[in-house]
Design a protein around this motif. Structure first.
Motif, PDB file in Angstrom:
ATOM      1  N   GLY B  67      17.490  28.593  43.021  1.00 50.99           N
ATOM      2  CA  GLY B  67      18.201  29.327  44.074  1.00 50.99           C
ATOM      3  C   GLY B  67      19.213  30.296  43.513  1.00 50.99           C
ATOM      4  O   GLY B  67      19.290  31.455  43.940  1.00 50.99           O
ATOM      5  N   MET B  68      19.988  29.842  42.535  1.00 49.45           N
ATOM      6  CA  MET B  68      21.009  30.713  41.956  1.00 49.45           C
ATOM      7  C   MET B  68      20.368  31.898  41.245  1.00 49.45           C
ATOM      8  O   MET B  68      20.860  33.029  41.349  1.00 49.45           O
ATOM      9  N   ASN B  69      19.279  31.664  40.549  1.00 48.41           N
ATOM     10  CA  ASN B  69      18.598  32.767  39.866  1.00 48.41           C
ATOM     11  C   ASN B  69      18.112  33.812  40.862  1.00 48.41           C
ATOM     12  O   ASN B  69      18.184  35.014  40.592  1.00 48.41           O
ATOM     13  N   ALA B  70      17.611  33.343  41.994  1.00 48.87           N
ATOM     14  CA  ALA B  70      17.189  34.286  43.030  1.00 48.87           C
ATOM     15  C   ALA B  70      18.374  35.109  43.516  1.00 48.87           C
ATOM     16  O   ALA B  70      18.268  36.326  43.689  1.00 48.87           O
ATOM     17  N   VAL B  71      19.515  34.441  43.698  1.00 50.24           N
ATOM     18  CA  VAL B  71      20.697  35.144  44.203  1.00 50.24           C
ATOM     19  C   VAL B  71      21.187  36.216  43.232  1.00 50.24           C
ATOM     20  O   VAL B  71      21.468  37.345  43.631  1.00 50.24           O
ATOM     21  N   ILE B  72      21.288  35.857  41.947  1.00 45.95           N
ATOM     22  CA  ILE B  72      21.893  36.818  41.017  1.00 45.95           C
ATOM     23  C   ILE B  72      20.970  37.992  40.714  1.00 45.95           C
ATOM     24  O   ILE B  72      21.421  39.070  40.360  1.00 45.95           O
ATOM     25  N   SER B  73      19.660  37.782  40.884  1.00 48.16           N
ATOM     26  CA  SER B  73      18.758  38.909  40.623  1.00 48.16           C
ATOM     27  C   SER B  73      18.555  39.745  41.886  1.00 48.16           C
ATOM     28  O   SER B  73      17.769  40.687  41.900  1.00 48.16           O
ATOM     29  N   ASP B  74      19.262  39.397  42.926  1.00 47.36           N
ATOM     30  CA  ASP B  74      19.153  40.114  44.187  1.00 47.36           C
ATOM     31  C   ASP B  74      20.098  41.318  44.175  1.00 47.36           C
ATOM     32  O   ASP B  74      21.171  41.250  43.591  1.00 47.36           O
ATOM     33  N   VAL B  75      19.669  42.417  44.811  1.00 47.06           N
ATOM     34  CA  VAL B  75      20.601  43.538  44.934  1.00 47.06           C
ATOM     35  C   VAL B  75      21.375  43.381  46.242  1.00 47.06           C
ATOM     36  O   VAL B  75      20.886  43.684  47.313  1.00 47.06           O
ATOM     37  N   SER B  76      22.592  42.852  46.138  1.00 45.79           N
ATOM     38  CA  SER B  76      23.437  42.666  47.319  1.00 45.79           C
ATOM     39  C   SER B  76      24.877  42.528  46.851  1.00 45.79           C
ATOM     40  O   SER B  76      25.144  42.300  45.674  1.00 45.79           O
ATOM     41  N   SER B  77      25.791  42.675  47.791  1.00 48.26           N
ATOM     42  CA  SER B  77      27.204  42.630  47.428  1.00 48.26           C
ATOM     43  C   SER B  77      27.619  41.191  47.094  1.00 48.26           C
ATOM     44  O   SER B  77      26.963  40.242  47.512  1.00 48.26           O
ATOM     45  N   PRO B  78      28.711  41.035  46.347  1.00 50.87           N
ATOM     46  CA  PRO B  78      29.225  39.692  46.054  1.00 50.87           C
ATOM     47  C   PRO B  78      29.402  38.835  47.309  1.00 50.87           C
ATOM     48  O   PRO B  78      29.019  37.674  47.317  1.00 50.87           O
ATOM     49  N   LEU B  79      29.948  39.415  48.372  1.00 56.99           N
ATOM     50  CA  LEU B  79      30.156  38.636  49.591  1.00 56.99           C
ATOM     51  C   LEU B  79      28.839  38.161  50.194  1.00 56.99           C
ATOM     52  O   LEU B  79      28.719  37.033  50.656  1.00 56.99           O
ATOM     53  N   GLU B  80      27.847  39.045  50.160  1.00 50.55           N
ATOM     54  CA  GLU B  80      26.528  38.641  50.663  1.00 50.55           C
ATOM     55  C   GLU B  80      25.933  37.544  49.789  1.00 50.55           C
ATOM     56  O   GLU B  80      25.287  36.614  50.283  1.00 50.55           O
ATOM     57  N   PHE B 129      28.339  31.462  39.500  1.00 45.37           N
ATOM     58  CA  PHE B 129      29.105  31.538  40.739  1.00 45.37           C
ATOM     59  C   PHE B 129      30.464  32.214  40.472  1.00 45.37           C
ATOM     60  O   PHE B 129      30.911  33.101  41.207  1.00 45.37           O
ATOM     61  N   ARG B 130      31.099  31.795  39.387  1.00 46.78           N
ATOM     62  CA  ARG B 130      32.403  32.354  39.031  1.00 46.78           C
ATOM     63  C   ARG B 130      32.308  33.868  38.822  1.00 46.78           C
ATOM     64  O   ARG B 130      33.177  34.627  39.260  1.00 46.78           O
ATOM     65  N   THR B 131      31.231  34.284  38.162  1.00 50.78           N
ATOM     66  CA  THR B 131      31.036  35.713  37.899  1.00 50.78           C
ATOM     67  C   THR B 131      30.933  36.505  39.202  1.00 50.78           C
ATOM     68  O   THR B 131      31.521  37.592  39.340  1.00 50.78           O
ATOM     69  N   ILE B 132      30.203  35.952  40.142  1.00 45.70           N
ATOM     70  CA  ILE B 132      30.058  36.626  41.438  1.00 45.70           C
ATOM     71  C   ILE B 132      31.424  36.786  42.121  1.00 45.70           C
ATOM     72  O   ILE B 132      31.757  37.847  42.651  1.00 45.70           O
ATOM     73  N   ILE B 133      32.206  35.711  42.094  1.00 45.01           N
ATOM     74  CA  ILE B 133      33.537  35.773  42.720  1.00 45.01           C
ATOM     75  C   ILE B 133      34.404  36.840  42.046  1.00 45.01           C
ATOM     76  O   ILE B 133      35.072  37.638  42.700  1.00 45.01           O
ATOM     77  N   LYS B 134      34.372  36.843  40.726  1.00 44.46           N
ATOM     78  CA  LYS B 134      35.179  37.827  39.998  1.00 44.46           C
ATOM     79  C   LYS B 134      34.749  39.258  40.333  1.00 44.46           C
ATOM     80  O   LYS B 134      35.588  40.152  40.467  1.00 44.46           O
ATOM     81  N   GLN B 135      33.449  39.453  40.439  1.00 48.03           N
ATOM     82  CA  GLN B 135      32.963  40.789  40.809  1.00 48.03           C
ATOM     83  C   GLN B 135      33.492  41.198  42.172  1.00 48.03           C
ATOM     84  O   GLN B 135      33.874  42.347  42.398  1.00 48.03           O
ATOM     85  N   GLY B 136      33.529  40.211  43.090  1.00 42.60           N
ATOM     86  CA  GLY B 136      34.054  40.489  44.422  1.00 42.60           C
ATOM     87  C   GLY B 136      35.532  40.838  44.399  1.00 42.60           C
ATOM     88  O   GLY B 136      35.999  41.705  45.158  1.00 42.60           O
ATOM     89  N   ILE B 137      36.274  40.171  43.534  1.00 39.71           N
ATOM     90  CA  ILE B 137      37.703  40.479  43.418  1.00 39.71           C
ATOM     91  C   ILE B 137      37.895  41.871  42.812  1.00 39.71           C
ATOM     92  O   ILE B 137      38.699  42.677  43.299  1.00 39.71           O
ATOM     93  N   ASP B 138      37.130  42.152  41.762  1.00 39.93           N
ATOM     94  CA  ASP B 138      37.243  43.457  41.106  1.00 39.93           C
ATOM     95  C   ASP B 138      36.909  44.604  42.058  1.00 39.93           C
ATOM     96  O   ASP B 138      37.549  45.655  42.024  1.00 39.93           O
ATOM     97  N   SER B 139      35.906  44.395  42.889  1.00 45.86           N
ATOM     98  CA  SER B 139      35.505  45.470  43.803  1.00 45.86           C
ATOM     99  C   SER B 139      36.405  45.542  45.029  1.00 45.86           C
ATOM    100  O   SER B 139      36.263  46.427  45.871  1.00 45.86           O
ATOM    101  N   GLY B 140      37.319  44.571  45.170  1.00 46.61           N
ATOM    102  CA  GLY B 140      38.240  44.595  46.296  1.00 46.61           C
ATOM    103  C   GLY B 140      37.726  43.924  47.553  1.00 46.61           C
ATOM    104  O   GLY B 140      38.428  43.839  48.560  1.00 46.61           O
ATOM    105  N   GLU B 141      36.491  43.434  47.504  1.00 54.42           N
ATOM    106  CA  GLU B 141      35.941  42.764  48.683  1.00 54.42           C
ATOM    107  C   GLU B 141      36.613  41.422  48.935  1.00 54.42           C
ATOM    108  O   GLU B 141      36.667  40.939  50.062  1.00 54.42           O
ATOM    109  N   ILE B 142      37.048  40.799  47.854  1.00 58.46           N
ATOM    110  CA  ILE B 142      37.632  39.458  47.946  1.00 58.46           C
ATOM    111  C   ILE B 142      39.106  39.521  47.553  1.00 58.46           C
ATOM    112  O   ILE B 142      39.472  40.225  46.604  1.00 58.46           O
ATOM    113  N   HIS B 143      39.920  38.784  48.301  1.00 58.52           N
ATOM    114  CA  HIS B 143      41.340  38.687  48.016  1.00 58.52           C
ATOM    115  C   HIS B 143      41.595  38.297  46.567  1.00 58.52           C
ATOM    116  O   HIS B 143      40.938  37.411  46.041  1.00 58.52           O
ATOM    117  N   ALA B 144      42.584  38.899  45.941  1.00 59.97           N
ATOM    118  CA  ALA B 144      42.874  38.625  44.529  1.00 59.97           C
ATOM    119  C   ALA B 144      43.626  37.318  44.354  1.00 59.97           C
ATOM    120  O   ALA B 144      44.799  37.308  43.993  1.00 59.97           O
TER     121      ALA B 144
END
Lengths: 192, 192
Positions: B67-80, B129-144
DNA sequence: TGACAAAACTAACGTTTGTTAGCTAGAATT
DNA sequence: AATTCTAGCTAACAAACGTTAGTTTTGTCA
């Protein structure tokens, strides 16, 4: 830093082992070895393996009950109460990490009255928490979502915190409280 | 509904018992009795108690990795991506409830290569999972906020879901997904 | 029906388990 | 100095554990 009685030392030693391997996988000989003595000698201080488990778990359970009673008799809004509960959980996690592990993983190995007492305390605790959430929904402070989902999202995070708190090099307790409260109250999405 | 082999029946039966009492507290005689046979007969189908545990846990762990491999190879935003992960966890909880219990509570009783394989899968999963969260923070989608707090709040809730999903009379899966995603993304506070 | 494989059984094995009994050395109390 | 208490020890127990060996029953198909 008051001196521990021999009995308290045994319980503390056992709690570390329980946390790693679980109650059933830890033998009296394991506990004795970690204390630098023989298994039979433990019985000069404790009456049974079960007593160790019950002491450990019920101490923490009492701590939670005390905390929850303080919260519900407080005059404050549901949101403030939830915030206080989160902070209380974090404090207990920091101070009773091993007991919390036993409570989470090995409560079902309690016997008879100890088991009954524990289950009652846990049920009451959850019921109190649920009531607070419902009050918040009724007053409009909290989003009208399924209260069980809110209750368990918060509770399961708090209950599992001990697993992770020591692993990650000692995050500052106040930062932890602040961020944890923020995650649950405001979510992770940055809205602007 | 395809027929289970005798081996699969044993593993399924064992998983129910493991969920209630934990791996070490369940004996081969317990499993046999629940199957309506004698303990020795189990060995016509399985090679050891350890094999049961390993089969159970690694099956679910593989499911998460897939499941995680499917998610990370998907083209979608961190929040998605986070939303997809939450939904995936809920699906796995519904379908592999007992295996998930073993994975959560008894993974440390795996031996040798099974233990190594499991720990690696779990570490990789968390790191992704951690990488996805960090990407979301860097892009501003997720609270820092501290990414570990976010990671852990979500993960521990999802991991513990199995405890509670069956207990509360079968909450609809889609309602559960919707509310759970909402709790984590938007928090519980109603900002009208 | 007879042959063969699958799947159950009984009996037992060597360990490990929590716990008890009885003993001993030192410390504290009388 | 005599006694009692504290806290360790060795030895052993009966029960329960995972597992093996050898045997019998059951089901399938030629």
């Amino acid at each position: 830093m008051k001196a521990l009685s021999r009995k308290e030392e045994i319980i503390s030693t056992a709690s570390h082992l329980f946390k790693e391997k679980g109650y059933n996988a830890v033998t009296m000989r394991d506990i004795a070895e970690a204390m630098g003595m023989k298994a039979a000698s433990l019985y000069n201080h404790i009456s049974s393996k079960q007593e160790i488990l019950a002491t450990l778990i019920l101490e923490v359970a009492n701590e939670f009950t005390r905390g929850m009673n303080a919260v519900i008799s407080d005059v404050s809004s549901p949101l403030e109460k939830i915030q206080t509960i989160i902070e209380m959980h974090i404090d207990i996690t920091v101070n009773y990490s091993e007991g919390l592990a036993a409570l989470n993983n090995d409560w079902m190995h309690l016997e008879n009255d100890h088991l009954k007492a524990f289950v009652k305390m846990r049920t009451d605790y959850e019921e109190n928490f649920r009531t607070i959430i419902k009050q918040g929904i009724d007053s409009g402070e909290i989003h009208a979502r399924h209260p069980e989902v809110i209750l368990f999202s918060i509770l399961s995070t708090l209950r599992t915190l001990y697993v992770w708190y020591q692993k990650r090099g000692k995050l500052d307790v106040n930062v932890l409280k602040k961020d944890m409260v923020a995650v649950f109250l405001n979510g992770i999405v940055n809205k602007h």
